[in-house]
Scaffold this motif. Structure first.
Motif, PDB file in Angstrom:
ATOM      1  N   ARG A   4     -42.767  -0.980  66.131  1.00  0.00           N
ATOM      2  CA  ARG A   4     -43.983  -0.181  66.268  1.00  0.00           C
ATOM      3  C   ARG A   4     -45.144  -1.016  65.747  1.00  0.00           C
ATOM      4  NH1 ARG A   4     -41.447   2.353  69.342  1.00  0.00           N
ATOM      5  NH2 ARG A   4     -40.483   4.347  69.000  1.00  0.00           N
ATOM      6  N   VAL A   5     -46.290  -0.853  66.385  1.00  0.00           N
ATOM      7  CA  VAL A   5     -47.509  -1.536  65.956  1.00  0.00           C
ATOM      8  C   VAL A   5     -48.550  -0.473  65.680  1.00  0.00           C
ATOM      9  CG1 VAL A   5     -49.362  -3.060  66.711  1.00  0.00           C
ATOM     10  CG2 VAL A   5     -46.994  -3.672  67.191  1.00  0.00           C
ATOM     11  N   ASP A   6     -49.178  -0.572  64.516  1.00  0.00           N
ATOM     12  CA  ASP A   6     -50.207   0.372  64.103  1.00  0.00           C
ATOM     13  C   ASP A   6     -51.565  -0.316  64.231  1.00  0.00           C
ATOM     14  OD1 ASP A   6     -51.951   2.100  62.840  1.00  0.00           O
ATOM     15  OD2 ASP A   6     -50.739   2.309  61.013  1.00  0.00           O
ATOM     16  N   SER A   7     -52.371   0.136  65.167  1.00  0.00           N
ATOM     17  CA  SER A   7     -53.670  -0.497  65.409  1.00  0.00           C
ATOM     18  C   SER A   7     -54.645  -0.317  64.250  1.00  0.00           C
ATOM     19  CB  SER A   7     -54.294   0.047  66.699  1.00  0.00           C
ATOM     20  OG  SER A   7     -54.485   1.441  66.592  1.00  0.00           O
ATOM     21  N   ASP A   8     -54.343   0.600  63.334  1.00  0.00           N
ATOM     22  CA  ASP A   8     -55.213   0.820  62.181  1.00  0.00           C
ATOM     23  C   ASP A   8     -54.934  -0.138  61.022  1.00  0.00           C
ATOM     24  OD1 ASP A   8     -56.570   2.898  63.423  1.00  0.00           O
ATOM     25  OD2 ASP A   8     -55.157   4.415  62.686  1.00  0.00           O
ATOM     26  N   ARG A   9     -53.834  -0.879  61.102  1.00  0.00           N
ATOM     27  CA  ARG A   9     -53.502  -1.818  60.031  1.00  0.00           C
ATOM     28  C   ARG A   9     -54.290  -3.106  60.177  1.00  0.00           C
ATOM     29  NH1 ARG A   9     -47.460  -2.986  58.915  1.00  0.00           N
ATOM     30  NH2 ARG A   9     -48.444  -4.115  57.204  1.00  0.00           N
ATOM     31  N   ALA A  10     -54.596  -3.736  59.049  1.00  0.00           N
ATOM     32  CA  ALA A  10     -55.321  -5.008  59.060  1.00  0.00           C
ATOM     33  C   ALA A  10     -54.429  -6.138  59.570  1.00  0.00           C
ATOM     34  CB  ALA A  10     -55.824  -5.336  57.660  1.00  0.00           C
ATOM     35  N   LEU A  11     -53.122  -6.023  59.386  1.00  0.00           N
ATOM     36  CA  LEU A  11     -52.186  -7.051  59.832  1.00  0.00           C
ATOM     37  C   LEU A  11     -52.134  -7.084  61.358  1.00  0.00           C
ATOM     38  CD1 LEU A  11     -50.071  -9.117  58.846  1.00  0.00           C
ATOM     39  CD2 LEU A  11     -48.385  -7.268  58.907  1.00  0.00           C
ATOM     40  N   SER A  12     -52.125  -8.275  61.921  1.00  0.00           N
ATOM     41  CA  SER A  12     -52.108  -8.433  63.376  1.00  0.00           C
ATOM     42  C   SER A  12     -50.852  -7.797  63.977  1.00  0.00           C
ATOM     43  CB  SER A  12     -52.124  -9.920  63.745  1.00  0.00           C
ATOM     44  OG  SER A  12     -50.883 -10.517  63.415  1.00  0.00           O
ATOM     45  N   PRO A  13     -50.889  -7.431  65.263  1.00  0.00           N
ATOM     46  CA  PRO A  13     -49.695  -6.870  65.896  1.00  0.00           C
ATOM     47  C   PRO A  13     -48.480  -7.803  65.794  1.00  0.00           C
ATOM     48  CG  PRO A  13     -51.601  -6.401  67.240  1.00  0.00           C
ATOM     49  CD  PRO A  13     -52.071  -7.336  66.146  1.00  0.00           C
ATOM     50  N   SER A  14     -48.680  -9.106  66.021  1.00  0.00           N
ATOM     51  CA  SER A  14     -47.530 -10.014  65.915  1.00  0.00           C
ATOM     52  C   SER A  14     -47.036 -10.072  64.466  1.00  0.00           C
ATOM     53  CB  SER A  14     -47.875 -11.413  66.433  1.00  0.00           C
ATOM     54  OG  SER A  14     -48.852 -12.036  65.635  1.00  0.00           O
ATOM     55  N   GLY A  15     -47.949 -10.021  63.510  1.00  0.00           N
ATOM     56  CA  GLY A  15     -47.550  -9.998  62.100  1.00  0.00           C
ATOM     57  C   GLY A  15     -46.758  -8.751  61.747  1.00  0.00           C
ATOM     58  N   GLN A  16     -47.146  -7.619  62.330  1.00  0.00           N
ATOM     59  CA  GLN A  16     -46.404  -6.378  62.097  1.00  0.00           C
ATOM     60  C   GLN A  16     -44.994  -6.470  62.678  1.00  0.00           C
ATOM     61  OE1 GLN A  16     -48.550  -2.638  62.849  1.00  0.00           O
ATOM     62  NE2 GLN A  16     -50.430  -3.852  62.888  1.00  0.00           N
ATOM     63  N   ILE A  17     -44.866  -7.113  63.827  1.00  0.00           N
ATOM     64  CA  ILE A  17     -43.543  -7.280  64.434  1.00  0.00           C
ATOM     65  C   ILE A  17     -42.694  -8.214  63.574  1.00  0.00           C
ATOM     66  CG2 ILE A  17     -42.315  -8.198  66.444  1.00  0.00           C
ATOM     67  CD1 ILE A  17     -44.713  -7.084  68.135  1.00  0.00           C
ATOM     68  N   VAL A  18     -43.287  -9.297  63.098  1.00  0.00           N
ATOM     69  CA  VAL A  18     -42.567 -10.209  62.200  1.00  0.00           C
ATOM     70  C   VAL A  18     -42.085  -9.439  60.973  1.00  0.00           C
ATOM     71  CG1 VAL A  18     -42.844 -12.161  60.615  1.00  0.00           C
ATOM     72  CG2 VAL A  18     -43.691 -12.339  62.967  1.00  0.00           C
ATOM     73  N   GLU A  19     -42.968  -8.645  60.387  1.00  0.00           N
ATOM     74  CA  GLU A  19     -42.639  -7.856  59.207  1.00  0.00           C
ATOM     75  C   GLU A  19     -41.464  -6.918  59.479  1.00  0.00           C
ATOM     76  OE1 GLU A  19     -45.504  -4.769  57.641  1.00  0.00           O
ATOM     77  OE2 GLU A  19     -45.961  -6.430  56.292  1.00  0.00           O
ATOM     78  N   THR A  20     -41.478  -6.259  60.635  1.00  0.00           N
ATOM     79  CA  THR A  20     -40.411  -5.333  60.992  1.00  0.00           C
ATOM     80  C   THR A  20     -39.073  -6.056  61.117  1.00  0.00           C
ATOM     81  OG1 THR A  20     -41.947  -3.868  62.147  1.00  0.00           O
ATOM     82  CG2 THR A  20     -39.625  -3.664  62.739  1.00  0.00           C
ATOM     83  N   VAL A  21     -39.093  -7.216  61.781  1.00  0.00           N
ATOM     84  CA  VAL A  21     -37.848  -7.977  61.937  1.00  0.00           C
ATOM     85  C   VAL A  21     -37.371  -8.489  60.581  1.00  0.00           C
ATOM     86  CG1 VAL A  21     -36.766  -9.998  62.999  1.00  0.00           C
ATOM     87  CG2 VAL A  21     -38.319  -8.567  64.346  1.00  0.00           C
ATOM     88  N   LEU A  22     -38.289  -9.001  59.764  1.00  0.00           N
ATOM     89  CA  LEU A  22     -37.899  -9.470  58.431  1.00  0.00           C
ATOM     90  C   LEU A  22     -37.268  -8.333  57.630  1.00  0.00           C
ATOM     91  CD1 LEU A  22     -40.902 -11.761  57.399  1.00  0.00           C
ATOM     92  CD2 LEU A  22     -38.562 -12.483  57.951  1.00  0.00           C
ATOM     93  N   ASP A  23     -37.855  -7.141  57.698  1.00  0.00           N
ATOM     94  CA  ASP A  23     -37.286  -5.988  57.000  1.00  0.00           C
ATOM     95  C   ASP A  23     -35.872  -5.696  57.494  1.00  0.00           C
ATOM     96  OD1 ASP A  23     -39.514  -5.574  55.398  1.00  0.00           O
ATOM     97  OD2 ASP A  23     -40.282  -3.892  56.592  1.00  0.00           O
TER      98      ASP A  23
END
Length: 140
Positions: A4-23
């Motif tokens: 999932r990508v949250d457009s309200d977050r400061a982190l870029s969409p690709s960064g959010q995806i990286v974060e999700t996979v790392l988690d």
């Protein structure tokens, strides 16, 4: 793992995806040799451009968490779980440090800051326990 990508977050969409996979890798939801979704599948799930997912996969590969295999896909490396745990620990401790510093600069005393951290940890432990008993395992 749910992308999932949250457009309200400061982190870029690709960064959010990286974060999700790392988690997911750090938590054991994706173990060594696990195959990640294709770029197209992941983009459709996260509702982003495939280039965004491709960037996330490249970033994860640069970290050593995953490796691409020509014609087969992208897979978690043998060392991926340890790398993911190390990266998530570093990122979460950095965020905690920044939040504590901001709270102190804003005039909060250390006692209430520490108590809030304790409550957050207890809340997270309860949620993790509940997820484990529900058979959900992952956080996303």
């Amino acid at each position: 793992m749910r992308l999932r990508v949250d457009s309200d977050r400061a982190l870029s969409p690709s960064g959010q995806i990286v974060e999700t996979v790392l988690d997911a890798v750090a938590a054991g939801e994706l173990g060594p040799a696990a195959r990640l979704p294709s770029v197209r599948e992941a983009a459709a799930e996260a509702l982003v451009n495939p280039n965004t997912v491709a960037r996330a996969w490249r970033d994860l590969e640069a970290l050593g968490v995953v490796e691409g295999r020509a014609g087969s896909g992208v897979f978690v490396t043998a060392g991926g779980p340890e790398i993911a745990r190390r990266e998530r620990r570093r990122a979460t401790l950095d965020a905690l440090r920044q939040a504590a510093e901001q709270a102190a600069r804003s005039g909060h005393e250390s006692g209430p800051i520490l108590e809030e951290v304790r409550r957050a940890i207890a809340r997270a432990a309860r949620e993790a326990s509940r997820d484990a008993s529900d058979g959900k395992g992952g956080r996303r």
